[in-house]
Enzyme design. Structure first.
Site, PDB file in Angstrom:
ATOM      1  N   GLU A  49       0.757  -1.324   0.174  1.00 35.55           N
ATOM      2  CA  GLU A  49       0.057  -0.132  -0.148  1.00 35.55           C
ATOM      3  C   GLU A  49       0.908   1.252   0.097  1.00 35.55           C
ATOM      4  O   GLU A  49       0.701   2.183  -0.765  1.00 35.55           O
ATOM      5  CB  GLU A  49      -0.734  -0.023   1.018  1.00 35.55           C
ATOM      6  CG  GLU A  49      -1.898  -1.183   1.102  1.00 35.55           C
ATOM      7  CD  GLU A  49      -1.212  -2.447   1.952  1.00 35.55           C
ATOM      8  OE1 GLU A  49      -1.967  -3.598   1.878  1.00 35.55           O
ATOM      9  OE2 GLU A  49      -0.074  -2.235   2.331  1.00 35.55           O
ATOM     10  N   ASN A  51       3.763   1.431  -1.444  1.00 35.33           N
ATOM     11  CA  ASN A  51       4.392   1.510  -2.849  1.00 35.33           C
ATOM     12  C   ASN A  51       3.408   2.337  -3.676  1.00 35.33           C
ATOM     13  O   ASN A  51       3.655   2.948  -4.406  1.00 35.33           O
ATOM     14  CB  ASN A  51       4.429  -0.024  -3.270  1.00 35.33           C
ATOM     15  CG  ASN A  51       5.823  -0.792  -2.630  1.00 35.33           C
ATOM     16  OD1 ASN A  51       6.498   0.174  -1.949  1.00 35.33           O
ATOM     17  ND2 ASN A  51       5.834  -1.839  -2.811  1.00 35.33           N
ATOM     18  N   ASN A 180      -3.700  -9.267  -3.461  1.00 40.49           N
ATOM     19  CA  ASN A 180      -2.402  -9.743  -2.871  1.00 40.49           C
ATOM     20  C   ASN A 180      -2.434 -10.856  -2.245  1.00 40.49           C
ATOM     21  O   ASN A 180      -2.249 -10.729  -0.995  1.00 40.49           O
ATOM     22  CB  ASN A 180      -1.894  -8.476  -2.159  1.00 40.49           C
ATOM     23  CG  ASN A 180      -1.189  -7.441  -3.110  1.00 40.49           C
ATOM     24  OD1 ASN A 180      -0.272  -7.991  -3.710  1.00 40.49           O
ATOM     25  ND2 ASN A 180      -1.123  -6.342  -2.581  1.00 40.49           N
ATOM     26  N   GLY A 304       7.496  -5.465  -6.811  1.00 39.77           N
ATOM     27  CA  GLY A 304       6.907  -4.244  -6.844  1.00 39.77           C
ATOM     28  C   GLY A 304       5.949  -3.955  -8.291  1.00 39.77           C
ATOM     29  O   GLY A 304       5.387  -2.862  -8.268  1.00 39.77           O
ATOM     30  N   ASP A 307       1.995  -3.578  -7.555  1.00 42.08           N
ATOM     31  CA  ASP A 307       1.710  -2.300  -6.680  1.00 42.08           C
ATOM     32  C   ASP A 307       1.835  -1.290  -7.748  1.00 42.08           C
ATOM     33  O   ASP A 307       1.036  -0.385  -7.795  1.00 42.08           O
ATOM     34  CB  ASP A 307       2.518  -2.154  -5.562  1.00 42.08           C
ATOM     35  CG  ASP A 307       2.727  -3.030  -4.789  1.00 42.08           C
ATOM     36  OD1 ASP A 307       1.486  -3.837  -4.587  1.00 42.08           O
ATOM     37  OD2 ASP A 307       3.640  -3.390  -4.015  1.00 42.08           O
TER      38      ASP A 307
END
Length: 386
Positions: A49, A51, A180, A304, A307
């Site tokens: 979050e 990120n 996620n 990542g 995200d």
């Protein structure tokens, strides 16, 4: 205070997106190899979050991150680093007893058998988040509230909090939920599958990977996923190298259409868990289904990217762009992260990204992006056939 007060409404705000979740200090290896063999580590930050909040702020949006960290040096580092991206961290709470979570990882891709992650987050400050101790006024102050399934796995209190935040109530901001699925975080059994499905169905905009839907729910294929998660106004099924498929409901425009749907897919469903603004929506029409191919990317580290995709999609959603362009912005933001070693990087300038998004399908399909591509200007932009 247990949960938001009845009738809590969104006040006038300057915040676009509020992101709630755990962020941790991450230790990145100085060289490839087993954790047992790596001699030293560099320090960074990691958290789905946060990120998203950092990427949105770097892209020019007004983003806030709400979390809970320890009253320790690692907590200081997290708050200061996240704030350095331009994220509002004023609602972060400090826990005087519990520590800030940390983790170590290897340099190899998460998808390989040699990848290792060692988490030290049990009993962390973030795991103590609950309906009784979060700042609801700040959480409900943005146009969008972004959550993820990771938070639900941290503790029973955290799960209770996500259930509160996704409950239907007047004035609730649009809820964005990234599934996620992290099996290692759950406490045994198949509770993760039912919980994540429940939270997804209570949200307005949902991101889910085709692979994690199969792992968590035993559901194969984008159409089957949509059948299992029919309520959200927008469902984004991420399909890895195959791209993304976006299902958008077909209501006539309503008060929230500029965020949830835009003119092309026309707003949020009346059956969604959103606030009272959607209650008077017109009768439902079939989904608009949009498939957007992924880019060819010279990957440096596959960490990542999910995200970043969510951040790019949300950024374009806030701008009211068409569904295809939202997904393309998601792919571009993911490509920016995929071509650097860490979870975060400077995104492409907006005009640069907009030029790439506007390419025709053939040129988009030929685009190949490698390290340093985000710094390209119009004169040096390169479209190469892979």
């Amino acid at each position: 205070m247990s949960g938001p007060a009845a009738g809590t409404a969104v006040a006038a705000t300057t915040t676009d997106v509020v992101c709630l979740g755990e962020s941790m200090v991450t230790f990145l290896p100085s060289q490839p190899g087993r954790l047992a063999d790596v001699p030293s580590f560099g320090r960074g930050i990691g958290g789905a979050e946060s990120n998203v909040a950092c990427a949105l702020a770097a892209a020019g949006h007004r983003a806030a991150w709400v979390g809970r960290v320890g009253a320790d040096g690692f907590g200081d580092h997290l708050v200061e680093t996240i704030a350095s991206y331009g994220v509002d961290t004023s609602a972060v709470r400090r826990d005087p007893v519990r520590p800030t979570g940390i983790y170590f990882r290897t340099a190899t891709d998460r998808g390989t058998d040699t990848h290792e992650v060692a988490y030290y987050r049990a009993g962390s400050a973030a795991s103590a988040m609950s309906p009784a101790n979060v700042p609801y006024e700040e959480l409900f102050a943005g146009r969008v509230l972004h959550l993820s399934g990771i938070t639900a796995a941290l503790s029973g209190d955290c799960l209770a909090l996500l259930r509160e935040l996704t409950a239907a109530r007047p004035g609730r901001p649009l809820v964005s939920f990234d599934v996620n699925h992290r099996p290692h975080l759950w406490r045994g059994g198949d509770a993760d599958a039912s919980v994540l499905l429940e939270l997804a169905r209570r949200s307005d905009l949902v991101f889910v990977g085709e692979d994690e839907a199969e792992e968590a729910w035993g559901i194969v294929g984008a159409e089957a996923i949509r059948a299992a998660v029919p309520e959200p106004a927008v469902l984004v099924v991420k399909r890895g190298s195959a791209g993304a498929t976006v299902f958008a409901s077909g209501l006539r425009p309503g008060p929230r259409s500029s965020i949830a749907g835009g003119a092309d897919d026309a707003g949020a469903r009346s059956s969604s868990a959103g606030g009272a603004e959607n209650a008077g929506a017109e009768a439902e029409s079939p989904d608009t289904v949009t498939h957007v191919p992924a880019l060819h990317v010279d990957v440096v580290a596959a960490v990542g990217a999910g995200d970043a995709f969510a951040a790019g999609f949300l950024s374009a959603t806030l701008r009211g762009l068409p569904v295809r362009d939202r997904a393309r912005h998601g792919h571009l933001m993911a490509a920016a992260v995929l071509t650097v070693p860490g979870d975060l990087t400077e995104p492409p300038a907006r005009d640069h990204a907009d030029r790439l998004v506007a390419l025709d399908d053939d040129a988009w399909g030929r685009l190949r992006l490698g390290p340093g591509w985000t710094a390209a200007d119009r004169a040096s932009e390169e479209v190469r056939t892979p």
